[in-house]
Motif scaffolding. Structure first.
Motif, PDB file in Angstrom:
ATOM      1  N   SER A  96      -8.669  -8.965  -7.825  1.00  0.00           N
ATOM      2  CA  SER A  96      -7.791  -8.322  -8.807  1.00  0.00           C
ATOM      3  C   SER A  96      -7.265  -9.334  -9.819  1.00  0.00           C
ATOM      4  O   SER A  96      -7.065  -9.001 -10.991  1.00  0.00           O
ATOM      5  N   LYS A  97      -7.051 -10.565  -9.373  1.00  0.00           N
ATOM      6  CA  LYS A  97      -6.557 -11.606 -10.280  1.00  0.00           C
ATOM      7  C   LYS A  97      -7.670 -12.183 -11.152  1.00  0.00           C
ATOM      8  O   LYS A  97      -7.412 -12.629 -12.264  1.00  0.00           O
ATOM      9  N   GLU A  98      -8.902 -12.182 -10.630  1.00  0.00           N
ATOM     10  CA  GLU A  98     -10.022 -12.787 -11.363  1.00  0.00           C
ATOM     11  C   GLU A  98     -10.658 -11.827 -12.367  1.00  0.00           C
ATOM     12  O   GLU A  98     -10.841 -12.176 -13.528  1.00  0.00           O
ATOM     13  N   VAL A  99     -11.035 -10.635 -11.899  1.00  0.00           N
ATOM     14  CA  VAL A  99     -11.774  -9.710 -12.771  1.00  0.00           C
ATOM     15  C   VAL A  99     -11.208  -8.295 -12.789  1.00  0.00           C
ATOM     16  O   VAL A  99     -11.632  -7.467 -13.584  1.00  0.00           O
ATOM     17  N   GLY A 100     -10.271  -8.017 -11.910  1.00  0.00           N
ATOM     18  CA  GLY A 100      -9.701  -6.680 -11.836  1.00  0.00           C
ATOM     19  C   GLY A 100     -10.428  -5.820 -10.819  1.00  0.00           C
ATOM     20  O   GLY A 100     -11.515  -6.158 -10.356  1.00  0.00           O
ATOM     21  N   LEU A 101      -9.799  -4.717 -10.458  1.00  0.00           N
ATOM     22  CA  LEU A 101     -10.350  -3.806  -9.464  1.00  0.00           C
ATOM     23  C   LEU A 101     -10.661  -2.465 -10.110  1.00  0.00           C
ATOM     24  O   LEU A 101      -9.951  -2.034 -11.024  1.00  0.00           O
ATOM     25  N   ASP A 102     -11.693  -1.805  -9.598  1.00  0.00           N
ATOM     26  CA  ASP A 102     -11.942  -0.445 -10.058  1.00  0.00           C
ATOM     27  C   ASP A 102     -11.042   0.497  -9.244  1.00  0.00           C
ATOM     28  O   ASP A 102     -10.340   0.063  -8.326  1.00  0.00           O
ATOM     29  N   GLU A 103     -11.053   1.757  -9.580  1.00  0.00           N
ATOM     30  CA  GLU A 103     -10.145   2.712  -8.929  1.00  0.00           C
ATOM     31  C   GLU A 103     -10.386   2.806  -7.426  1.00  0.00           C
ATOM     32  O   GLU A 103      -9.431   2.903  -6.648  1.00  0.00           O
ATOM     33  N   ALA A 104     -11.643   2.788  -6.998  1.00  0.00           N
ATOM     34  CA  ALA A 104     -11.953   2.875  -5.566  1.00  0.00           C
ATOM     35  C   ALA A 104     -11.404   1.660  -4.824  1.00  0.00           C
ATOM     36  O   ALA A 104     -10.875   1.785  -3.707  1.00  0.00           O
ATOM     37  N   GLU A 105     -11.497   0.494  -5.426  1.00  0.00           N
ATOM     38  CA  GLU A 105     -10.987  -0.726  -4.799  1.00  0.00           C
ATOM     39  C   GLU A 105      -9.460  -0.721  -4.758  1.00  0.00           C
ATOM     40  O   GLU A 105      -8.864  -1.176  -3.779  1.00  0.00           O
ATOM     41  N   LYS A 106      -8.829  -0.201  -5.800  1.00  0.00           N
ATOM     42  CA  LYS A 106      -7.366  -0.094  -5.796  1.00  0.00           C
ATOM     43  C   LYS A 106      -6.900   0.827  -4.675  1.00  0.00           C
ATOM     44  O   LYS A 106      -5.919   0.541  -3.984  1.00  0.00           O
ATOM     45  N   GLU A 107      -7.626   1.926  -4.492  1.00  0.00           N
ATOM     46  CA  GLU A 107      -7.287   2.866  -3.426  1.00  0.00           C
ATOM     47  C   GLU A 107      -7.500   2.219  -2.054  1.00  0.00           C
ATOM     48  O   GLU A 107      -6.661   2.348  -1.161  1.00  0.00           O
ATOM     49  N   GLU A 108      -8.596   1.500  -1.899  1.00  0.00           N
ATOM     50  CA  GLU A 108      -8.870   0.798  -0.645  1.00  0.00           C
ATOM     51  C   GLU A 108      -7.765  -0.217  -0.358  1.00  0.00           C
ATOM     52  O   GLU A 108      -7.274  -0.323   0.768  1.00  0.00           O
ATOM     53  N   GLN A 109      -7.342  -0.947  -1.395  1.00  0.00           N
ATOM     54  CA  GLN A 109      -6.296  -1.952  -1.241  1.00  0.00           C
ATOM     55  C   GLN A 109      -5.001  -1.311  -0.735  1.00  0.00           C
ATOM     56  O   GLN A 109      -4.359  -1.829   0.181  1.00  0.00           O
ATOM     57  N   GLN A 110      -4.633  -0.177  -1.306  1.00  0.00           N
ATOM     58  CA  GLN A 110      -3.410   0.506  -0.885  1.00  0.00           C
ATOM     59  C   GLN A 110      -3.507   0.991   0.565  1.00  0.00           C
ATOM     60  O   GLN A 110      -2.549   0.872   1.329  1.00  0.00           O
ATOM     61  N   LYS A 111      -4.666   1.529   0.945  1.00  0.00           N
ATOM     62  CA  LYS A 111      -4.853   1.993   2.326  1.00  0.00           C
ATOM     63  C   LYS A 111      -4.768   0.830   3.306  1.00  0.00           C
ATOM     64  O   LYS A 111      -4.150   0.947   4.364  1.00  0.00           O
ATOM     65  N   LEU A 112      -5.397  -0.283   2.953  1.00  0.00           N
ATOM     66  CA  LEU A 112      -5.362  -1.456   3.831  1.00  0.00           C
ATOM     67  C   LEU A 112      -3.946  -2.014   3.951  1.00  0.00           C
ATOM     68  O   LEU A 112      -3.527  -2.416   5.044  1.00  0.00           O
ATOM     69  N   ARG A 113      -3.220  -2.033   2.862  1.00  0.00           N
ATOM     70  CA  ARG A 113      -1.828  -2.504   2.911  1.00  0.00           C
ATOM     71  C   ARG A 113      -0.987  -1.606   3.802  1.00  0.00           C
ATOM     72  O   ARG A 113      -0.147  -2.083   4.564  1.00  0.00           O
ATOM     73  N   ARG A 114      -1.216  -0.296   3.751  1.00  0.00           N
ATOM     74  CA  ARG A 114      -0.482   0.654   4.596  1.00  0.00           C
ATOM     75  C   ARG A 114      -0.818   0.403   6.067  1.00  0.00           C
ATOM     76  O   ARG A 114       0.064   0.416   6.920  1.00  0.00           O
ATOM     77  N   ILE A 115      -2.092   0.172   6.371  1.00  0.00           N
ATOM     78  CA  ILE A 115      -2.504  -0.127   7.747  1.00  0.00           C
ATOM     79  C   ILE A 115      -1.790  -1.389   8.236  1.00  0.00           C
ATOM     80  O   ILE A 115      -1.268  -1.435   9.352  1.00  0.00           O
ATOM     81  N   TYR A 116      -1.740  -2.409   7.381  1.00  0.00           N
ATOM     82  CA  TYR A 116      -1.095  -3.673   7.745  1.00  0.00           C
ATOM     83  C   TYR A 116       0.406  -3.476   8.000  1.00  0.00           C
ATOM     84  O   TYR A 116       0.943  -3.918   9.022  1.00  0.00           O
ATOM     85  N   ILE A 117       1.066  -2.795   7.096  1.00  0.00           N
ATOM     86  CA  ILE A 117       2.516  -2.560   7.236  1.00  0.00           C
ATOM     87  C   ILE A 117       2.817  -1.743   8.489  1.00  0.00           C
ATOM     88  O   ILE A 117       3.747  -2.056   9.238  1.00  0.00           O
ATOM     89  N   ASP A 118       2.025  -0.704   8.726  1.00  0.00           N
ATOM     90  CA  ASP A 118       2.228   0.117   9.923  1.00  0.00           C
ATOM     91  C   ASP A 118       2.035  -0.711  11.188  1.00  0.00           C
ATOM     92  O   ASP A 118       2.752  -0.537  12.169  1.00  0.00           O
ATOM     93  N   ASN A 119       1.073  -1.621  11.173  1.00  0.00           N
ATOM     94  CA  ASN A 119       0.828  -2.493  12.314  1.00  0.00           C
ATOM     95  C   ASN A 119       2.018  -3.411  12.566  1.00  0.00           C
ATOM     96  O   ASN A 119       2.442  -3.585  13.714  1.00  0.00           O
ATOM     97  N   VAL A 120       2.562  -3.989  11.504  1.00  0.00           N
ATOM     98  CA  VAL A 120       3.734  -4.869  11.643  1.00  0.00           C
ATOM     99  C   VAL A 120       4.911  -4.086  12.215  1.00  0.00           C
ATOM    100  O   VAL A 120       5.588  -4.548  13.146  1.00  0.00           O
TER     101      VAL A 120
END
Length: 63
Positions: free
Chosen positions: A22-46
């Motif tokens: 995301s910092k180098e070239v940016g993310l497409d919409e599918a990658e942004k959605e994946e990023q949000q889902k993964l962050r939610r999984i991580y937060i829920d795990n914590v």
């Protein structure tokens, strides 16, 4: 890959990969959605791990 059943280390690794991209070239919409889902999984795990730790805490009476 089923994101819900990923090992937490793999979740963190993929979050970091997406962040770097995301910092180098940016993310497409599918990658942004994946990023949000993964962050939610991580937060829920914590939260789940923290809750489990709290449930093992016992109060001691002072004299």
């Amino acid at each position: 890959m089923d994101k819900e059943n990923m090992k937490i280390d793999d979740v963190i690794k993929r979050i970091n990969e997406l962040y770097k991209k995301s910092k180098e070239v940016g993310l497409d919409e599918a990658e942004k959605e994946e990023q949000q889902k993964l962050r939610r999984i991580y937060i829920d795990n914590v939260k789940r791990n923290f809750r489990a730790q709290l449930e093992t805490v016992e109060l001691k009476k002072r004299n």
